[in-house]
Structure formats: structure tokens, C-alpha cells
Write a protein that holds these residues in place. Sequence first.
Motif, short mmCIF file in Angstrom:
data_model
loop_
_atom_site.label_atom_id
_atom_site.label_comp_id
_atom_site.label_asym_id
_atom_site.label_seq_id
_atom_site.Cartn_x
_atom_site.Cartn_y
_atom_site.Cartn_z
N PHE A 98 -26.27 -49.20 8.89
CA PHE A 98 -26.80 -48.45 10.03
C PHE A 98 -28.33 -48.35 9.98
CE2 PHE A 98 -27.70 -44.07 11.81
CZ PHE A 98 -27.40 -44.36 13.13
N TYR A 131 -31.25 -50.41 16.45
CA TYR A 131 -30.02 -49.73 16.85
C TYR A 131 -30.17 -49.18 18.27
CZ TYR A 131 -26.26 -46.31 17.11
OH TYR A 131 -25.16 -45.59 17.52
N SER A 176 -28.61 -46.71 20.73
CA SER A 176 -27.67 -45.59 20.71
C SER A 176 -26.78 -45.55 21.94
CB SER A 176 -28.44 -44.27 20.58
OG SER A 176 -29.31 -44.07 21.68
N ASP A 190 -24.23 -48.18 21.07
CA ASP A 190 -23.77 -48.14 19.68
C ASP A 190 -23.70 -49.55 19.10
OD1 ASP A 190 -22.87 -47.07 17.29
OD2 ASP A 190 -20.77 -47.02 17.91
N TRP A 213 -34.31 -47.30 15.66
CA TRP A 213 -33.69 -47.24 16.98
C TRP A 213 -34.61 -47.86 18.03
CZ3 TRP A 213 -30.35 -42.29 18.07
CH2 TRP A 213 -29.48 -42.08 16.98
N ARG A 256 -28.19 -40.11 11.05
CA ARG A 256 -26.73 -40.16 10.87
C ARG A 256 -26.06 -38.96 11.52
NH1 ARG A 256 -23.77 -43.26 6.73
NH2 ARG A 256 -25.01 -45.14 6.37
N TYR A 308 -26.00 -39.61 15.27
CA TYR A 308 -24.96 -40.60 15.54
C TYR A 308 -23.60 -39.91 15.66
CZ TYR A 308 -21.24 -43.87 14.31
OH TYR A 308 -20.05 -44.57 14.29
N ARG A 337 -21.05 -39.55 18.83
CA ARG A 337 -19.67 -40.04 18.78
C ARG A 337 -18.67 -38.96 19.17
NH1 ARG A 337 -17.22 -44.09 16.23
NH2 ARG A 337 -15.86 -43.57 17.95
#
Length: 355
Positions: free
Chosen positions: A15, A29, A31, A34, A69, A110, A113, A117
Amino acid sequence: MKIYHCGHCHYPVYFENVSCSNCGNWLGYASETDDMIALRPGETEWNHPAGNGSLIKYCDNHRHQACNWVIPSDDPTGLCDACDLNRTVPNLSDPEKLREWQELEMAKHRLVYALNRLGLPVKDKITHPDRGLAFDFLASEDADEPVMTGHDDGLITLNVDEADSVNREATRIQLHEKYRTLIGHFRHEVGHYYWDLLVLANPTLLEEFRRLFGDDRADYGEALNQHYQNGAPRGWESNYISEYATMHPWEDWAETWAHYLHLMDMLETAHSFGMTVNPPTTPDLMMRAEADFDPYRERDMEKILKVCVPLTFAINSLNRGMGRPDLYPFVINDSVRAKLAFVNRVIDSARQSTY
């Protein structure tokens, strides 16, 4: 955490990866999808892989090696959704504070994230001053008084010294804690924020909370003094996940919330790797499990726990074989199971609401 793959060669990456060790492309990354996007090295803007004609760039904190990101090139803040939550960061001209802040950002990303989710509202406090979330990362030597990690009306303060593993371990031993990590701090403190946002504002959930956790109106300062003077009550292991959870219903909630996020992350990783726990030497079916579902999509807490309990036993056994302490040194008793199920219901209700 799920397994990510390079957007160019599909090689597995972490990640936090900023480049692919297989093909050499830079990684970012995204977001909103994902995904881990492959980026041509040496450039500052890239075409969005969706082919919609838009451009993307790294979050501004990428230059500090604190974020991987990507954001739209025309984003006025220059920051990703995770970095946009920062209100205060330490003195980045100090190499040691920069390193500690990088560690804090890794844990915070993290956390964000996981919140995404779970479908939880994640809004910054600048644009949403009454219901938003913000972080102050403060160094003791730069403050007029001791920096205490904690939460206050959406503002989470973390002492950057916690990013120093030696300092953190010394504190853990001094406080007789089984577990103390950066990600644990983030998960615990954000639990206080979501209690205010999701439980306190909902009379039905608040009533159920008080049945399970106790009366939140109990004097917090008195409870804090009593806890540090007398410690946890005898037999606490039958009703709480940790000694600190016994201090006050707010802390019981925050500790339970943090463990919910611990278990979700652990199970998602196990699911991504297709892990199965099936010891042939035990007749106890409770020690057999298959991580064959995404926990972030599962609403049955008992199903989640039926996999997590054998999984934690297996992982703890591996750690002991390497001379390491248990990775998850906690027992999930019946009372904690009920509290975890309540956390799960609160999150499920938040998915269906607009904040």
C-alpha cells in the motif's frame, strides 16, 4: 490490507509503495478507485488511466516522502483526502521530526483507507468545523506544556514522540500495556470522534450503548484518577478487551472500536492471501476457519469473529516460534463480542446515512 498490484506489470506491491521493484514505474494510490496506478518516472503530471482526459499528480506531501496518493492536477488544496486532515505538523526541517512524521502519516493513511472501506464519513475540519476531523502532530520540545495524545471535538492530537519505537516501547512497559502502536493510537482516538458523530447524536444507539458500555455521563476526570491510582478492577478480563477499557465507558468504546479495526484489517489481509486455519490435531471446530470473504462487505459480526479468533491464535503461535510476543495479545470474551457487534451495527447505520 488487500494485496495491490502495479498498474503496469501487475507485480504485487504494498500500500505504501512509491515505485514498482519489478518494472521501475512510479506508483500512486488513487483513493476514489482503490487502485495502485503506474506513473511514468520523471514527470509531474499524468493522464488519468480512466482515459477521461483529466490529469493527476502526486499529493504535495509526496515531496516529503510522506504520501503516495494521487489527486486531480487542478485540486486547489494540493493535498489528498488523508493529508488534508492535518492541522499541524512538526518542524520538517528537523530530520528526526521529519522521519517521525513520515511514520505517523503511514499509519494515518492506513486509517483513512479503512474508514473509506467502511463507508464512514471522513470530512476535514476546515470545511466542516462542527463535524469534521483534524490532526495535530505535536513535538514536546516545541510545546509550552506536555503534549498528550487525545481527542477533543474532532481534533486528534498525537505526540510525535510516539513514532520513536524506543520511546513508545518504554512507555508501553511503564504503563504495563500489552500493546502500543501508532496505528493503535489512530484507531483508538478516531473511535472517540465517531462516538460523538454516530452514537451521541442518535438516541436509540445511545440507549443501547449505555446498556453495553455503561453511563457515559460518569465524571471522566474522576474515573481517570481512579484508574491510575487503583488500576483495573479484579476480574476485568471477563467484560473488557483491555485494562484501559475499564476506566470509563468512553474508553471502553474507543478500545473496542480500535479492536474492531484491528480485526477488520487482519481479516482483509488473510482474505487477500486466501488463508485457511485448519489444524489437524484439534477436534475443536472453533479453531478452524477460512478467510473466504471481504470483511468490509460483511455485516455479520459473528461470522467475522469465527474467522478472526482462530487466525489470531495461529499468528500468535508463529510469533512465539520466532521468540516474539503475541501479535494480538487479547482475549475476545462474550461481553466484548457483544460490544464489537454493536460497533458493527453503528457502522452499518452510518453507511445508510448522510452526514
